[in-house]
Write an enzyme that holds these catalytic residues in place. Structure first.
Site, PDB file in Angstrom:
ATOM      1  N   ASP A 224       0.882  -1.167   0.000  1.00 29.12           N
ATOM      2  CA  ASP A 224       0.000   0.000   0.000  1.00 29.12           C
ATOM      3  C   ASP A 224       0.914   1.209   0.000  1.00 29.12           C
ATOM      4  OD1 ASP A 224      -2.193  -1.653   2.366  1.00 29.12           O
ATOM      5  OD2 ASP A 224      -2.197  -1.692   0.181  1.00 29.12           O
ATOM      6  N   ASP A 379     -13.377  -3.155  -1.065  1.00 30.28           N
ATOM      7  CA  ASP A 379     -13.092  -2.710   0.309  1.00 30.28           C
ATOM      8  C   ASP A 379     -14.377  -2.744   1.135  1.00 30.28           C
ATOM      9  OD1 ASP A 379     -11.051  -0.158  -1.191  1.00 30.28           O
ATOM     10  OD2 ASP A 379     -10.425  -2.112  -0.396  1.00 30.28           O
TER      11      ASP A 379
HETATM   12  O1  1PR Z   1     -10.324   3.276  -5.038  1.00 34.47           O
HETATM   13  O2  1PR Z   1      -9.511   2.722  -7.319  1.00 34.47           O
HETATM   14  O3  1PR Z   1      -8.538   4.658  -6.101  1.00 34.47           O
HETATM   15  O4  1PR Z   1      -8.071   2.313  -5.379  1.00 34.47           O
HETATM   16  C1  1PR Z   1      -7.494   2.529  -4.142  1.00 34.47           C
HETATM   17  C2  1PR Z   1      -6.870   1.224  -3.716  1.00 34.47           C
HETATM   18  O5  1PR Z   1      -6.194   1.426  -2.491  1.00 34.47           O
HETATM   19  C3  1PR Z   1      -7.897   0.129  -3.471  1.00 34.47           C
HETATM   20  O6  1PR Z   1      -7.400  -1.078  -3.999  1.00 34.47           O
HETATM   21  C4  1PR Z   1      -8.010   0.042  -1.963  1.00 34.47           C
HETATM   22  O7  1PR Z   1      -8.162  -1.319  -1.562  1.00 34.47           O
HETATM   23  C5  1PR Z   1      -6.661   0.543  -1.496  1.00 34.47           C
HETATM   24  N1  1PR Z   1      -6.759   1.302  -0.244  1.00 34.47           N
HETATM   25  C6  1PR Z   1      -7.330   2.491  -0.118  1.00 34.47           C
HETATM   26  N2  1PR Z   1      -7.156   2.924   1.162  1.00 34.47           N
HETATM   27  C7  1PR Z   1      -6.482   1.979   1.822  1.00 34.47           C
HETATM   28  C8  1PR Z   1      -6.051   2.015   3.226  1.00 34.47           C
HETATM   29  O8  1PR Z   1      -5.444   1.057   3.723  1.00 34.47           O
HETATM   30  N3  1PR Z   1      -6.328   3.118   3.877  1.00 34.47           N
HETATM   31  N4  1PR Z   1      -5.563  -0.213   1.234  1.00 34.47           N
HETATM   32  C9  1PR Z   1      -6.229   0.931   0.934  1.00 34.47           C
HETATM   33  C10 1PR Z   1      -6.125  -1.384   1.009  1.00 34.47           C
HETATM   34  C11 1PR Z   1      -5.928  -3.523   1.653  1.00 34.47           C
HETATM   35  C12 1PR Z   1      -5.020  -4.490   1.303  1.00 34.47           C
HETATM   36  C13 1PR Z   1      -4.082  -4.766   2.425  1.00 34.47           C
HETATM   37  C14 1PR Z   1      -4.659  -6.016   2.977  1.00 34.47           C
HETATM   38  C15 1PR Z   1      -3.645  -6.838   3.653  1.00 34.47           C
HETATM   39  N5  1PR Z   1      -5.333  -2.276   1.666  1.00 34.47           N
HETATM   40  O9  1PR Z   1      -4.445  -4.258   0.212  1.00 34.47           O
HETATM   41  O10 1PR Z   1      -2.861  -4.851   1.925  1.00 34.47           O
HETATM   42  O11 1PR Z   1      -5.725  -5.666   3.797  1.00 34.47           O
HETATM   43  O12 1PR Z   1      -3.237  -6.243   4.789  1.00 34.47           O
HETATM   44  P1  1PR Z   1      -2.703  -7.131   6.024  1.00 34.47           P
HETATM   45  O13 1PR Z   1      -2.074  -8.347   5.450  1.00 34.47           O
HETATM   46  O14 1PR Z   1      -1.698  -6.258   6.706  1.00 34.47           O
HETATM   47  O15 1PR Z   1      -3.909  -7.412   6.866  1.00 34.47           O
HETATM   48  P2  1PR Z   1      -9.188   3.313  -5.999  1.00 34.47           P
END
Ligand code: 1PR
Length: 527
Positions: A224, A379
């Site tokens: 991320d 999400d």
């Molecule tokens: O909405 O098309 O602009 O895409 C934004 C992208 O960024 C999406 O794929 C969304 O999932 C991701 N995203 C947005 N905000 C966050 C955040 O964390 N604040 N991260 C985010 C999403 C989820 C996973 C993470 C797993 C594993 N993160 O990718 O890596 O939950 O984590 P873990 O193993 O530590 O539990 P757009």
């Protein structure tokens, strides 16, 4: 000198990077003469058979390519570059392939997820110099929904098993072609390319020739990415999507370095998520493009990138389409793109209209680059209800009751990084996106994200049972056992993790060691 045919679709940058890694010079064919005068020709094809043949005909490349093939000079076709050697394809009945190898291209009609995405083996059918240095039990990266059926068995070099036994590479004289992607298959793939580039190698049949191959479960390392308050692009990690600690954006390292480390450690895929993409605009976000370009120089497994992929109007009123954004990402080294927030809005519009428009980013990108290139990042967060008919959404009965003992819940989709809940459930979103042409679901879970408490097995089963495309389980991994859980309690094809890798709590090799022998996985050769 290697001449590479770039007809404009897909990620040729990785093929160039892999061949240059071998110390070989690559020249991109600029015209018919470059094809006809080539010493060795590499034809990587990604996307859709119909649009490929249309572009090749528009460039008047079909006849020069046929002449080149007839001259029997060294040729390596990859994926669509293999299928183009045949005549007709079920992907585009009106289109005509080169017909250099008599036979057809068929769509998988099996009760497994299609596209066939991931690491699978090869059954070697005849000796070839392509196999020098291989032991025969290596796995290679496949990403396709169609396979070739040659009339003449003697051209078959390898086959692979996925619901049926299909031809995964052919050789006719100096003309070789593979359905799998050597440039994305780690060291084993680089080995195949090396054997093609070096012409003085003799024919070989490796020692370990398997009878039946199996698709491996895939480990995806997710990064991320966002800028911290000082403007540096860092790998961060949320705790239920909250990436701040004591007000600061968590900084868990540099994107390119971490990606290279995970590649060396055995990650089967690397995913970059630009988590503030909903705010920024990728085509102005040069640093993110640079990360992709730099990573693809040394990382030879599939790269997925997500964040901010949508139609956009910049501050000067100039309009950009999501297709343009995706095209730039593919040219920068991505194999797949991931759409998050925009997918929810597209699905809402589809359900309101009740029909496809062909205008959505999902439809447009999958039309040109193929369904397998389009991932939907979901999400969701749990919403507990007291009964299954309390809401109009797809509800599940849950083993982990809510705060007031509620036995039911639905998964509310969010956009903008979990900041805005929508009137859409995750199961419906996955079903609609599959209908619109998506090829894979990245199924995150806000409740589980960063908690190390394991994956949401109920959510994964609910979505996996509702779609026929592959699903990547994501969020919550805290130990190797959690990977075993998700692969033994669900049909998810892949499991993604982030925090435990960034914080070095459970390195990828340790997870693979634990699962070795329990689950079909890809092992690194020095194992
Ligand atoms: O909405 O098309 O602009 O895409 C934004 C992208 O960024 C999406 O794929 C969304 O999932 C991701 N995203 C947005 N905000 C966050 C955040 O964390 N604040 N991260 C985010 C999403 C989820 C996973 C993470 C797993 C594993 N993160 O990718 O890596 O939950 O984590 P873990 O193993 O530590 O539990 P757009």
């Amino acid at each position: 000198m290697i001449t590479l045919l770039d007809y404009g679709a897909g990620n040729v940058r990785s093929v160039i990077n892999a061949i240059e890694k071998l110390g070989e010079k690559v020249k991109i064919a600029a015209d018919i003469d470059d094809i006809l005068s080539a010493e060795k020709l590499v034809f990587p094809g990604v996307g859709n058979f119909g649009s490929m043949m249309r572009i090749l005909n528009e460039k008047n490349y079909v006849n020069p390519l046929k002449d080149y093939l007839r001259s029997d000079r060294p040729f390596l076709g990859i994926c669509l570059g293999l299928q183009a050697l045949f005549g007709k394809s079920e992907e585009a009945f009106a289109a005509e392939g080169f017909g250099f190898i008599p036979g057809v291209v068929k769509r998988f009609d099996i009760d497994l997820s299609v596209p066939h995405i991931g690491w699978n083996g090869i059954n070697i059918k005849k000796a070839s110099r392509l196999f020098n240095g291989l032991s025969g039990d290596e796995k290679f990266y496949f990403v396709h929904s169609f396979y070739v059926v040659p009339e003449d068995e003697s051209v078959v070099l390898t086959s692979t098993n996925y619901g049926l036994e299909f031809v995964s590479s052919v050789q006719k004289g100096n003309i070789v072609a593979t359905q799998f992607h050597p440039e994305k298959s780690g060291d084993a793939g680089i080995n195949i390319l090396k054997n093609f580039v070096e012409s003085n190698t003799e024919k070989k049949i490796p020692i370990r020739v398997s009878g039946e191959t199996r698709l491996a479960k895939r480990f995806v390392a997710c990064l991320d990415v966002r800028t911290n308050d000082r403007g540096d692009l860092v790998v961060t990690k949320g705790d239920q999507y909250d990436v701040r600690e004591k007000g600061e954006v968590r900084n868990l390292g540099k994107p390119v370095e971490l990606a290279e480390r995970y590649y060396q450690e055995g990650a089967d895929e690397i995913t970059f998520l630009n988590i503030t993409g909903f705010r920024d605009f990728p085509l102005e976000d040069i640093p993110m493009m640079e990360i992709l370009k730099l990573t693809s120089r040394n990382v030879f497994v599939p790269l997925t990138i997500g964040g901010g992929i949508r139609d956009y109007t910049d501050k000067n009123g100039k309009k950009y389409t999501a297709l343009e954004v995706a095209a730039e990402y593919f040219r920068s080294g991505a194999d797949k793109i991931s759409i998050g927030s925009d997918a929810v809005l597209i699905a809402e519009a589809y359900l309101r209209a009740g029909e496809k428009t062909g205008k959505s980013s999902i439809e447009q990108i999958s039309e040109i680059y193929g369904a397998q290139a389009v991932v939907i990042s979901i999400d969701p967060r749990r919403v507990y209800v007291t009964s299954s008919d309390e809401v109009s959404h797809q509800v599940i009965e849950t083993e982990s009751p809510g705060p007031n003992g509620e036995k039911y819940c639905w998964y509310q989709c969010t956009i903008k990084g979990g900041r805005e809940g929508r009137d859409m459930d995750a199961i419906t979103l996955a079903q609609v996106c599959e209908k619109l042409g998506a090829g894979e679901i990245l199924l995150n879970c806000i409740d589980k994200d960063g908690t190390n408490s394991g994956y949401d097995i109920e959510l994964i089963n609910a979505v996996k049972n509702a779609v026929t495309i592959p699903v990547i389980a994501s969020s919550g991994a805290g130990c190797a056992e959690h990977f075993y859980d998700v692969f033994s309690k669900t049909e998810a094809e892949s499991a993604l993790a982030a925090g435990i890798f960034h914080r070095k709590e459970v390195p990828i090799p340790a997870v693979k060691d634990y699962l070795n022998g329990k689950v079909e996985i890809r092992l690194l050769k020095n194992k």
